[in-house]
Write a protein that holds these residues in place. Structure first.
Motif, PDB file in Angstrom:
ATOM      1  N   ALA A  87       0.976  -1.067   0.036  1.00 49.74           N
ATOM      2  CA  ALA A  87       0.285   0.256   0.208  1.00 49.74           C
ATOM      3  C   ALA A  87       1.147   1.718   0.114  1.00 49.74           C
ATOM      4  CB  ALA A  87      -1.253  -0.194   1.134  1.00 49.74           C
ATOM      5  N   THR A  88       1.894   1.584  -0.945  1.00 50.18           N
ATOM      6  CA  THR A  88       2.001   2.636  -0.895  1.00 50.18           C
ATOM      7  C   THR A  88       1.065   3.921  -1.184  1.00 50.18           C
ATOM      8  OG1 THR A  88       2.075   2.428  -3.680  1.00 50.18           O
ATOM      9  CG2 THR A  88       4.386   1.687  -2.245  1.00 50.18           C
ATOM     10  N   TRP A  89       2.004   4.829  -0.702  1.00 50.86           N
ATOM     11  CA  TRP A  89       1.083   6.602  -1.443  1.00 50.86           C
ATOM     12  C   TRP A  89       0.757   7.063  -2.794  1.00 50.86           C
ATOM     13  CZ3 TRP A  89       2.613  10.399  -3.736  1.00 50.86           C
ATOM     14  CH2 TRP A  89       3.888  10.653  -4.698  1.00 50.86           C
ATOM     15  N   LEU A  90       1.418   6.399  -3.541  1.00 52.32           N
ATOM     16  CA  LEU A  90       0.841   6.457  -5.152  1.00 52.32           C
ATOM     17  C   LEU A  90      -0.076   5.688  -5.492  1.00 52.32           C
ATOM     18  CD1 LEU A  90       1.667   8.137  -7.552  1.00 52.32           C
ATOM     19  CD2 LEU A  90       3.406   6.003  -7.871  1.00 52.32           C
ATOM     20  N   ARG A  91       0.083   4.087  -5.015  1.00 54.98           N
ATOM     21  CA  ARG A  91      -0.907   3.510  -5.369  1.00 54.98           C
ATOM     22  C   ARG A  91      -2.147   4.084  -4.352  1.00 54.98           C
ATOM     23  NH1 ARG A  91       0.391  -2.817  -5.270  1.00 54.98           N
ATOM     24  NH2 ARG A  91       1.240  -2.968  -7.629  1.00 54.98           N
ATOM     25  N   VAL A  92      -2.178   4.387  -3.675  1.00 57.79           N
ATOM     26  CA  VAL A  92      -3.399   4.427  -2.414  1.00 57.79           C
ATOM     27  C   VAL A  92      -3.748   6.372  -2.944  1.00 57.79           C
ATOM     28  CG1 VAL A  92      -4.329   5.985  -0.684  1.00 57.79           C
ATOM     29  CG2 VAL A  92      -2.755   3.712  -0.417  1.00 57.79           C
ATOM     30  N   LEU A  93      -3.151   6.939  -3.493  1.00 59.23           N
ATOM     31  CA  LEU A  93      -3.283   8.522  -4.463  1.00 59.23           C
ATOM     32  C   LEU A  93      -3.958   7.745  -5.877  1.00 59.23           C
ATOM     33  CD1 LEU A  93      -3.080  11.469  -5.076  1.00 59.23           C
ATOM     34  CD2 LEU A  93      -1.114  10.880  -6.080  1.00 59.23           C
ATOM     35  N   LEU A  94      -4.209   6.995  -6.229  1.00 63.60           N
ATOM     36  CA  LEU A  94      -3.904   6.519  -7.340  1.00 63.60           C
ATOM     37  C   LEU A  94      -6.238   5.560  -7.605  1.00 63.60           C
ATOM     38  CD1 LEU A  94      -1.286   5.073  -9.704  1.00 63.60           C
ATOM     39  CD2 LEU A  94      -3.224   7.038 -10.081  1.00 63.60           C
ATOM     40  N   LEU A  95      -6.198   4.690  -6.408  1.00 65.51           N
ATOM     41  CA  LEU A  95      -7.066   4.612  -6.075  1.00 65.51           C
ATOM     42  C   LEU A  95      -8.453   5.374  -5.903  1.00 65.51           C
ATOM     43  CD1 LEU A  95      -6.388   1.233  -3.678  1.00 65.51           C
ATOM     44  CD2 LEU A  95      -7.346   1.596  -6.171  1.00 65.51           C
ATOM     45  N   VAL A  96      -7.981   6.891  -4.663  1.00 64.70           N
ATOM     46  CA  VAL A  96      -8.620   8.083  -4.417  1.00 64.70           C
ATOM     47  C   VAL A  96      -9.585   8.756  -5.768  1.00 64.70           C
ATOM     48  CG1 VAL A  96      -8.756  10.309  -3.634  1.00 64.70           C
ATOM     49  CG2 VAL A  96      -7.911   7.753  -2.286  1.00 64.70           C
ATOM     50  N   VAL A  97      -7.954   8.354  -7.259  1.00 63.50           N
ATOM     51  CA  VAL A  97      -8.663   9.449  -7.988  1.00 63.50           C
ATOM     52  C   VAL A  97      -9.833   8.210  -8.949  1.00 63.50           C
ATOM     53  CG1 VAL A  97      -7.594  10.036 -10.175  1.00 63.50           C
ATOM     54  CG2 VAL A  97      -6.280  10.430  -8.508  1.00 63.50           C
ATOM     55  N   LEU A  98      -9.202   6.542  -8.591  1.00 63.75           N
ATOM     56  CA  LEU A  98     -10.675   5.766  -9.617  1.00 63.75           C
ATOM     57  C   LEU A  98     -11.801   6.268  -8.839  1.00 63.75           C
ATOM     58  CD1 LEU A  98     -11.554   4.097 -11.218  1.00 63.75           C
ATOM     59  CD2 LEU A  98      -9.474   2.315  -9.423  1.00 63.75           C
ATOM     60  N   ILE A  99     -11.709   6.491  -7.604  1.00 60.99           N
ATOM     61  CA  ILE A  99     -12.876   5.961  -6.925  1.00 60.99           C
ATOM     62  C   ILE A  99     -13.892   8.283  -6.758  1.00 60.99           C
ATOM     63  CG2 ILE A  99     -13.501   6.383  -4.408  1.00 60.99           C
ATOM     64  CD1 ILE A  99     -12.205   4.691  -3.492  1.00 60.99           C
ATOM     65  N   GLY A 100     -12.775   8.232  -6.995  1.00 61.47           N
ATOM     66  CA  GLY A 100     -13.552  10.369  -7.930  1.00 61.47           C
ATOM     67  C   GLY A 100     -14.052   9.966  -8.701  1.00 61.47           C
ATOM     68  N   SER A 101     -13.189   9.198  -9.433  1.00 65.03           N
ATOM     69  CA  SER A 101     -13.806   8.883 -11.543  1.00 65.03           C
ATOM     70  C   SER A 101     -15.137   8.666 -10.958  1.00 65.03           C
ATOM     71  CB  SER A 101     -13.283   8.833 -12.219  1.00 65.03           C
ATOM     72  OG  SER A 101     -11.787   9.215 -11.790  1.00 65.03           O
ATOM     73  N   VAL A 102     -15.209   7.708 -10.326  1.00 67.91           N
ATOM     74  CA  VAL A 102     -16.286   6.535  -9.926  1.00 67.91           C
ATOM     75  C   VAL A 102     -17.750   7.330 -10.000  1.00 67.91           C
ATOM     76  CG1 VAL A 102     -17.564   4.516  -9.402  1.00 67.91           C
ATOM     77  CG2 VAL A 102     -15.420   4.036 -10.308  1.00 67.91           C
ATOM     78  N   VAL A 103     -17.459   8.736  -8.669  1.00 67.55           N
ATOM     79  CA  VAL A 103     -18.303   8.145  -7.883  1.00 67.55           C
ATOM     80  C   VAL A 103     -18.776  10.263  -8.819  1.00 67.55           C
ATOM     81  CG1 VAL A 103     -19.008  10.556  -6.121  1.00 67.55           C
ATOM     82  CG2 VAL A 103     -17.850   8.520  -5.122  1.00 67.55           C
ATOM     83  N   GLY A 104     -17.605  10.823  -9.590  1.00 69.87           N
ATOM     84  CA  GLY A 104     -18.064  11.101 -11.169  1.00 69.87           C
ATOM     85  C   GLY A 104     -18.835  11.492 -12.126  1.00 69.87           C
ATOM     86  N   LEU A 105     -18.580  10.361 -12.388  1.00 65.99           N
ATOM     87  CA  LEU A 105     -19.868   8.941 -13.204  1.00 65.99           C
ATOM     88  C   LEU A 105     -20.759   9.336 -12.681  1.00 65.99           C
ATOM     89  CD1 LEU A 105     -17.266   6.659 -15.134  1.00 65.99           C
ATOM     90  CD2 LEU A 105     -18.320   8.659 -16.243  1.00 65.99           C
ATOM     91  N   LYS A 106     -21.069   8.960 -11.862  1.00 64.47           N
ATOM     92  CA  LYS A 106     -22.564   8.161 -11.259  1.00 64.47           C
ATOM     93  C   LYS A 106     -23.630   9.917 -10.841  1.00 64.47           C
ATOM     94  CE  LYS A 106     -25.910   7.190  -8.366  1.00 64.47           C
ATOM     95  NZ  LYS A 106     -26.741   8.394  -9.161  1.00 64.47           N
ATOM     96  N   ALA A 107     -22.681  10.787 -10.679  1.00 66.73           N
ATOM     97  CA  ALA A 107     -23.304  12.184 -10.544  1.00 66.73           C
ATOM     98  C   ALA A 107     -23.544  13.077 -11.742  1.00 66.73           C
ATOM     99  CB  ALA A 107     -21.842  13.338  -9.259  1.00 66.73           C
ATOM    100  N   VAL A 108     -22.846  12.293 -13.353  1.00 66.24           N
ATOM    101  CA  VAL A 108     -23.194  13.355 -14.321  1.00 66.24           C
ATOM    102  C   VAL A 108     -23.918  12.425 -15.207  1.00 66.24           C
ATOM    103  CG1 VAL A 108     -21.260  14.911 -14.600  1.00 66.24           C
ATOM    104  CG2 VAL A 108     -20.982  12.248 -15.492  1.00 66.24           C
ATOM    105  N   SER A 109     -24.227  10.763 -14.032  1.00 69.25           N
ATOM    106  CA  SER A 109     -25.130  10.626 -14.466  1.00 69.25           C
ATOM    107  C   SER A 109     -26.592  10.778 -15.002  1.00 69.25           C
ATOM    108  CB  SER A 109     -24.896   8.075 -14.322  1.00 69.25           C
ATOM    109  OG  SER A 109     -24.563   8.584 -15.237  1.00 69.25           O
TER     110      SER A 109
END
Length: 109
Positions: A87-109
């Motif tokens: 669980a490196t800081w970069l992997r965690v950051l990229l997961l946060v970006v991924l989750i934010g993208s999924v939430v964003g897709l839901k928000a604009v649907s």
């Protein structure tokens, strides 16, 4: 409106099942261990069926991206929890970006 909400609910559950089948597939040792193979087959069937049903009410691209995002995120988190992945800081950051993208897709649907 109710069908739309139910489609999102089923899609989220299907994404969670994606993580289950991916983890079971890994545990199956190349489909040689019966228990994980059974879990894999049940989870992949339910996951795909849920995705297919959700796609009758949701845009295909959005539904698929959300499904993959949920499954990938939970699978990586399971790897962190079990110690199979670092669980490196970069992997965690990229997961946060991924989750934010999924939430964003839901928000604009």
């Amino acid at each position: 409106m109710e069908e739309f909400v139910m489609a999102w609910f089923v899609l989220v559950l299907s994404g969670m099942l994606e993580a289950v089948w991916a983890t079971a597939l890994d545990a199956s040792d190349g489909l040689r261990r019966r228990g994980p193979v059974i879990v894999f087959l049940v989870a992949v069937t339910l996951s795909m069926a849920g995705l297919a049903w959700a796609m009758t009410s949701l845009p295909t691209g959005t539904a698929y991206a959300v499904w993959v995002g949920i499954g990938a995120t939970l699978t990586v988190l399971w790897g962190f929890i079990t110690g199979q992945e670092a669980a490196t800081w970069l992997r965690v950051l990229l997961l946060v970006v991924l989750i934010g993208s999924v939430v964003g897709l839901k928000a604009v649907s």
